[in-house]
Structure formats: C-alpha cells, structure tokens
Design a protein around this motif. Sequence first.
Motif: not given
Length: 134
Positions: A18-27, A36-44, A49-51
Amino acid sequence: MNFLDAVPAIRRLETSRDDLLAIDVVGHVSAADGENLFGLMEAAYALHQRIDVLVRLVDHDGVDWANIAEETLKQGTVHATEYVGRCAAIGEPDWTADARHLLRASPSIELKHFTTEDEAAAWQWLGARPTGKQ
C-alpha cells in the motif's frame, strides 16, 4: 471529441504494497494528465511518510511539461525529495538521468531503470508484485 480523447495517460496499478505508487504512463501525457499524476502522488504522501514509485512507460509519446503549472512542478519536486525512497522506471525512454538532475537536492532517492523485458526485476527490487487487473 472522440470518446478515446478522454482516456487518461496516467493509470494507477494495484500492487501488493500500500506504500507503493505504481502507474502506467500510456502514450502522450497532457498537462491534465501531469496534474493528475501529482494529485496521485500527493494522495500517497498523505497516507505514508515514505513511498516507493514504479513507473511503467507504454508506447510513450512525450509529456507537455511546458503546460503544467510551474508551482505544481516545484511543489512536486520538493515533495518527491521528502517522501520518495525508491523509484523504478520501466520501459523507454530512460528518464532517470533527467530525474537525478532535477532531484539533485535529495541523494536519498534511489532511481533505477529497467527495460520492459526486465519488468519482473523492477517489481522484485521494490519488494512488490502487481495485483488485480493489469
């Protein structure tokens, strides 16, 4: 507008950590996708405390960096240096050298590039595995 125009380029992946933010960047990554990416990171960051981060590039076709708010980029860089421990980059192009230059204030972030063929090694390096639908 074509219904495919609304498909986001940044897609979160479910993982065994749950402390790993994994994403696909497509196209191609638009400014809205970047925000949106920065929003996902801020939520994590709000939850941990560390991801760690895993970024898998799929048919990558560039990023509209110039159209992302300068304040968002500055804040994103500062927060990454505070919260990110490891980042695995999978696929091409290898952007880790640029990220090291941008994040030079934080030698504590480990960035490592993996080819698409070595994706399993990236997951192993992060001590995680993908779960759910990928």
